[in-house]
Scaffold this motif. Structure first.
Motif: not given
Length: 275
Positions: A233-237, A244-249
């Motif tokens: 998951d993207p975690g805390t922003l 987020y709009t995009m996430w590099q995972y």
């Protein structure tokens, strides 16, 4: 009594001198190597997520149950000519290509990457790797726009992205205080908006943003967030952004290592392209 034959031992002074000469020769060799050969990469070789590998994981896969997400990739000169048809057939529908870095580098594969993704049917965009210790934010924004980072109202071009992350060539925050970093980013974003009429996307990682901007939240109302975190998951922003709009995972995806999720179905990617 044992007999010492000629050549069976060396005087301590000669041995020490030999070791010293060997060390001096090694030192001379190391100082003659280019910087990247001795451990620091060459200028221009940075790419999106380069710093994330050492700070926020090395690979990831989104946890099941996320809302509709649209697969994307990001590429740089590191990938060379990209097999866009293979990526399209795997479900990738949007892509970003590195256009520039600082005011000294343009990606030699940019045309194949930027135009190739467009031709295959993807919605594409360009990104700039920021080096705040080399020139001003305004200078780098102008350089970016002048070398592929602009925007066109064709429904298939995404706004440019400012890649602001760990410095691969030196101190993490490029020698800037948090307030000076915020001023540099503001300078870049204002110039990009003046040149293109669009707000740039900000690509960053929460830990870098917290360390180097003091977790500044003032850009969240205008600039979309592209978060980097190689995990489930993207975690805390960073401060200010509720989503987020995009996430590099991940940095270890198929065909092209860097894979991303757009936070929404394809029509939301198209909406960002259309402004």
């Amino acid at each position: 009594m044992p007999v010492h034959r000629p050549g069976s031992f060396r005087q301590p002074g000669l041995l020490a001198a030999g070791i010293l000469l060997a060390l001096l020769a090694l030192l001379s060799l190391l100082t003659a190597l280019p910087a990247h050969a001795a451990g620091t990469p060459a200028r221009g070789t940075a790419y999106m997520g380069m710093g994330v590998l050492g700070h926020d994981g090395r690979g990831g896969a989104p946890a099941p149950g996320l809302v509709a997400q649209t697969e994307g990739v990001d590429v740089s000169g590191y990938q060379g000519n990209v097999a866009w048809s293979t990526l399209w057939n795997s479900g990738v529908r949007w892509a970003y290509s590195k256009a520039t870095e600082g005011t000294y580098y343009t990606n030699p594969y940019f045309a194949q990457q930027y135009n190739g993704s467009y031709t295959i049917g993807m919605i594409r965009g360009a990104y700039h790797f920021a080096t705040p210790d080399t020139t001003s934010g305004a200078a780098q924004a102008n350089y970016f726009v002048d070398h592929g980072g602009g925007w066109s109202r064709d429904g298939k071009t995404l706004p440019g992205t400012l890649d602001i992350e760990w410095n691969p060539y030196g101190a993490a925050c490029y020698g800037k205080s948090a307030s000076a970093m915020v001023s540099w980013i503001t300078d870049f974003l204002n110039t990009y908006r003046a040149r293109t009429g669009r707000n740039a996307v900000i690509y960053t990682a929460t830990s870098w943003w917290t360390q180097c901007t003091g977790n500044y939240g003032g850009f969240a109302s205008s600039d979309p967030l592209w978060i980097a975190r190689y995990a489930a998951d993207p975690g805390t922003l960073p401060a200010g952004w509720a989503y987020y709009t995009m996430w590099q995972y991940t940095s270890s995806g198929p065909t092209v290592g860097d894979h991303d999720k757009f936070n929404g179905a394809l029509d939301r990617v198209q909406a960002l392209a259309n402004g």
